[in-house]
Each structure stands twice: as C-alpha cells, then as structure tokens.
Design a protein around this motif. Structure first.
Motif, mmCIF file in Angstrom:
data_model
loop_
_atom_site.group_PDB
_atom_site.id
_atom_site.type_symbol
_atom_site.label_atom_id
_atom_site.label_comp_id
_atom_site.label_asym_id
_atom_site.label_seq_id
_atom_site.Cartn_x
_atom_site.Cartn_y
_atom_site.Cartn_z
ATOM 1 N N SER A 192 0.833 -1.209 0.000
ATOM 2 C CA SER A 192 0.000 0.000 0.000
ATOM 3 C C SER A 192 0.866 1.257 0.000
ATOM 4 O O SER A 192 0.579 2.235 -0.692
ATOM 5 C CB SER A 192 -0.917 0.011 1.221
ATOM 6 N N LYS A 193 1.937 1.215 0.776
ATOM 7 C CA LYS A 193 2.838 2.366 0.848
ATOM 8 C C LYS A 193 3.469 2.646 -0.508
ATOM 9 O O LYS A 193 3.572 3.799 -0.932
ATOM 10 C CB LYS A 193 3.913 2.111 1.905
ATOM 11 N N LYS A 194 3.881 1.601 -1.208
ATOM 12 C CA LYS A 194 4.470 1.772 -2.533
ATOM 13 C C LYS A 194 3.481 2.403 -3.498
ATOM 14 O O LYS A 194 3.824 3.295 -4.287
ATOM 15 C CB LYS A 194 4.936 0.421 -3.083
ATOM 16 N N LYS A 195 2.232 1.956 -3.449
ATOM 17 C CA LYS A 195 1.206 2.482 -4.357
ATOM 18 C C LYS A 195 0.920 3.955 -4.070
ATOM 19 O O LYS A 195 0.777 4.756 -4.988
ATOM 20 C CB LYS A 195 -0.079 1.661 -4.227
ATOM 21 N N VAL A 196 0.865 4.311 -2.777
ATOM 22 C CA VAL A 196 0.612 5.710 -2.423
ATOM 23 C C VAL A 196 1.799 6.575 -2.811
ATOM 24 O O VAL A 196 1.630 7.693 -3.323
ATOM 25 C CB VAL A 196 0.309 5.841 -0.913
ATOM 26 N N GLU A 197 2.997 6.087 -2.594
ATOM 27 C CA GLU A 197 4.192 6.844 -2.972
ATOM 28 C C GLU A 197 4.242 7.076 -4.482
ATOM 29 O O GLU A 197 4.606 8.167 -4.941
ATOM 30 C CB GLU A 197 5.455 6.103 -2.509
ATOM 31 N N GLU A 198 3.859 6.080 -5.261
ATOM 32 C CA GLU A 198 3.846 6.227 -6.716
ATOM 33 C C GLU A 198 2.788 7.234 -7.150
ATOM 34 O O GLU A 198 3.022 8.074 -8.032
ATOM 35 C CB GLU A 198 3.571 4.862 -7.370
ATOM 36 N N TYR A 199 1.614 7.163 -6.506
ATOM 37 C CA TYR A 199 0.556 8.129 -6.805
ATOM 38 C C TYR A 199 1.008 9.548 -6.478
ATOM 39 O O TYR A 199 0.830 10.479 -7.273
ATOM 40 C CB TYR A 199 -0.703 7.773 -6.012
ATOM 41 N N LEU A 200 1.625 9.735 -5.310
ATOM 42 C CA LEU A 200 2.070 11.067 -4.898
ATOM 43 C C LEU A 200 3.209 11.579 -5.785
ATOM 44 O O LEU A 200 3.301 12.777 -6.053
ATOM 45 C CB LEU A 200 2.508 11.034 -3.432
ATOM 46 N N LYS A 201 4.055 10.666 -6.246
ATOM 47 C CA LYS A 201 5.157 11.056 -7.130
ATOM 48 C C LYS A 201 4.619 11.697 -8.397
ATOM 49 O O LYS A 201 5.156 12.715 -8.885
ATOM 50 C CB LYS A 201 5.990 9.821 -7.463
ATOM 51 N N ASN A 202 3.553 11.128 -8.936
ATOM 52 C CA ASN A 202 2.940 11.690 -10.140
ATOM 53 C C ASN A 202 2.129 12.946 -9.826
ATOM 54 O O ASN A 202 2.115 13.900 -10.604
ATOM 55 C CB ASN A 202 2.042 10.645 -10.801
ATOM 56 N N LYS A 203 1.468 12.923 -8.689
ATOM 57 C CA LYS A 203 0.624 14.055 -8.295
ATOM 58 C C LYS A 203 1.456 15.307 -8.023
ATOM 59 O O LYS A 203 1.067 16.417 -8.384
ATOM 60 C CB LYS A 203 -0.173 13.673 -7.046
ATOM 61 N N ILE A 204 2.595 15.126 -7.386
ATOM 62 C CA ILE A 204 3.398 16.264 -6.943
ATOM 63 C C ILE A 204 4.041 16.989 -8.125
ATOM 64 O O ILE A 204 4.469 18.152 -8.000
ATOM 65 C CB ILE A 204 4.474 15.803 -5.934
ATOM 66 N N LYS A 205 4.110 16.319 -9.287
ATOM 67 C CA LYS A 205 4.688 16.961 -10.465
ATOM 68 C C LYS A 205 3.893 18.211 -10.873
ATOM 69 O O LYS A 205 4.452 19.163 -11.419
ATOM 70 C CB LYS A 205 4.705 15.972 -11.644
ATOM 71 N N ASP A 206 2.596 18.187 -10.598
ATOM 72 C CA ASP A 206 1.730 19.302 -10.987
ATOM 73 C C ASP A 206 1.634 20.371 -9.903
ATOM 74 O O ASP A 206 0.960 21.386 -10.085
ATOM 75 C CB ASP A 206 0.321 18.800 -11.299
ATOM 76 N N TYR A 207 2.318 20.126 -8.776
ATOM 77 C CA TYR A 207 2.247 21.092 -7.658
ATOM 78 C C TYR A 207 3.379 22.090 -7.736
ATOM 79 O O TYR A 207 4.552 21.719 -7.843
ATOM 80 C CB TYR A 207 2.299 20.352 -6.312
ATOM 81 N N LYS A 208 3.024 23.354 -7.690
ATOM 82 C CA LYS A 208 4.017 24.422 -7.675
ATOM 83 C C LYS A 208 3.864 25.163 -6.353
ATOM 84 O O LYS A 208 2.804 25.727 -6.067
ATOM 85 C CB LYS A 208 3.815 25.378 -8.845
ATOM 86 N N PRO A 209 4.897 25.142 -5.517
ATOM 87 C CA PRO A 209 4.825 25.816 -4.195
ATOM 88 C C PRO A 209 4.452 27.286 -4.335
ATOM 89 O O PRO A 209 4.874 27.963 -5.265
ATOM 90 C CB PRO A 209 6.224 25.645 -3.628
ATOM 91 N N THR A 210 3.654 27.757 -3.400
ATOM 92 C CA THR A 210 3.294 29.173 -3.373
ATOM 93 C C THR A 210 4.402 29.959 -2.708
ATOM 94 O O THR A 210 4.840 29.649 -1.615
ATOM 95 C CB THR A 210 1.979 29.376 -2.583
ATOM 96 N N VAL A 211 4.867 30.984 -3.396
ATOM 97 C CA VAL A 211 5.975 31.799 -2.867
ATOM 98 C C VAL A 211 5.424 32.863 -1.943
ATOM 99 O O VAL A 211 4.451 33.525 -2.289
ATOM 100 C CB VAL A 211 6.758 32.446 -4.027
#
Length: 211
Positions: A192-211
C-alpha cells in the motif's frame, strides 16, 4: 468506586464510595458519550447492555455489585451515545460487536467528510494557507480514500491526517515533507505504501509551491 479518605487532623482513615463520571451522568441529566465502545472489555459491555436496555425509549437500570447490589435508575433526561471504528487491521484493539450489544442501539454510519467541507475546515483552522494548497491537500486525501474503498490499498486517510499536513505546511515546512510525515510514513502495509508513494510522485509533479 471505593477510596480511602483521611480527614485533616485525624490518624485513621475511612473507606467511602465515590461515583465515577458514568454514574454521575446516569443519575443526572447529562449526555454520556462512550468512545470506541467496541474496544471495551466484555464485562464492561455487559453493564452497558443493561443500561441500554430500553422500554419505550426509557433506559434500563443498572446494579452495582460493588455497592451491596444498589440499583441505579437513570435520570429521565439522561441520554447514552457510543462511537466505534470498524473492527479489523486498521484499528487495533477493536472487536466485532456482540449482537446483543448492537441490538440495543440505533446505528448510524458516518461517511468521511466531503472534500468541500474539509476545505472549509482547513481554511478555518489554518487561515495562513492559500486556497491552492488547501485544495491540493484535500484532493490527495480524497483520492487516497477512493483507493482504500476500491480495495487498492490498506490505508484510510482521515481528516485528522489532512489537518496534520496543513499544520506542518502552515508552519513553513515543505508540502512533500509534510505529506510524507503526516500520511505516507503511517502506512504500515508495504504494498500500500508503494502504491501511495507512486501516486504522490505523479501528483506532486503538478504542484508548484506558493511563494
């Protein structure tokens, strides 16, 4: 319960009975909430069964064997509530309900908060967070839950988890680090941890930190 009491200036003590929170609530008009009731010991559940035995919405009396069999009749305005998490791997110490106990309650199933409500909650608790970050956090929680309900993973992302993520982000910590410590590191099932980490890896690509 019985306790030893020693009055000031006296050398000897006496044993006296003191009502606990439950008895105080029963005798008065209070509302009593029993949290995680299906983690209680069998003998405790038996006492609760007697109390929850209702007749035309009037709760039953309970007997105190420790106090010479005294019978306590609940106040007419006393109300009894209980909460429980599902029995199983996710909630250690909980058990399936005894049918006799369950039959004495009206049962409501509470679904996870909708994403819109979670957004309002986080916006209220963490006013320094911007709407984009709040949406990102709640979106992750919603998608992880969907994977849980679809039985793809064995981890339920709670609103509490999202509150922890938001608190870390508001404190100035990186979003990825906050999600890892508040959610990912709590997942004990390796697959389960591997699956969530893979999902977050793809999800975080679209995240741009707010400055």
């Amino acid at each position: 319960k019985y306790i030893l009491r020693q009055e000031s200036g006296k050398s000897d003590s006496e044993t006296i009975w003191i009502d606990g929170p439950m008895l105080k609530a029963i005798k008065e008009w209070h509302r009593l909430l029993l949290d995680e009731i299906n983690a209680a010991l069998p003998e405790v559940l038996l006492a609760i069964q007697a109390l929850a035995e209702s007749n035309d919405w009037v709760l039953g009396s309970i007997m105190l064997p420790e106090k010479e069999g005294e019978v306590i009749t609940p106040h007419e305005d006393f109300r009894l509530f209980a909460t429980a998490n599902p029995a199983g791997w996710a909630y250690g110490g909980t058990k399936d309900f005894n049918s006799a106990t369950l039959s004495r309650f009206n049962v409501l199933y509470v679904n996870p908060l909708p994403q819109a409500i979670e957004k309002e909650l986080l916006a209220t608790k963490f006013p320094k967070l911007n709407a984009k970050d709040i949406h990102f956090i709640t979106d992750i929680g919603t998608e992880i839950r969907q994977k849980y309900f679809q039985e793809q993973i064995f981890y339920f992302c709670s609103t509490r988890d999202l509150v922890m993520v938001a608190s870390l982000v508001q404190a100035g910590l990186d979003m990825v680090f906050s999600i890892k410590t508040a959610i990912v590191n709590k997942i004990q099932d390796t697959e389960s941890k591997k699956k969530v980490e893979e999902y977050l890896k793809n999800k975080i690509k679209d995240y741009k930190p707010t400055v």
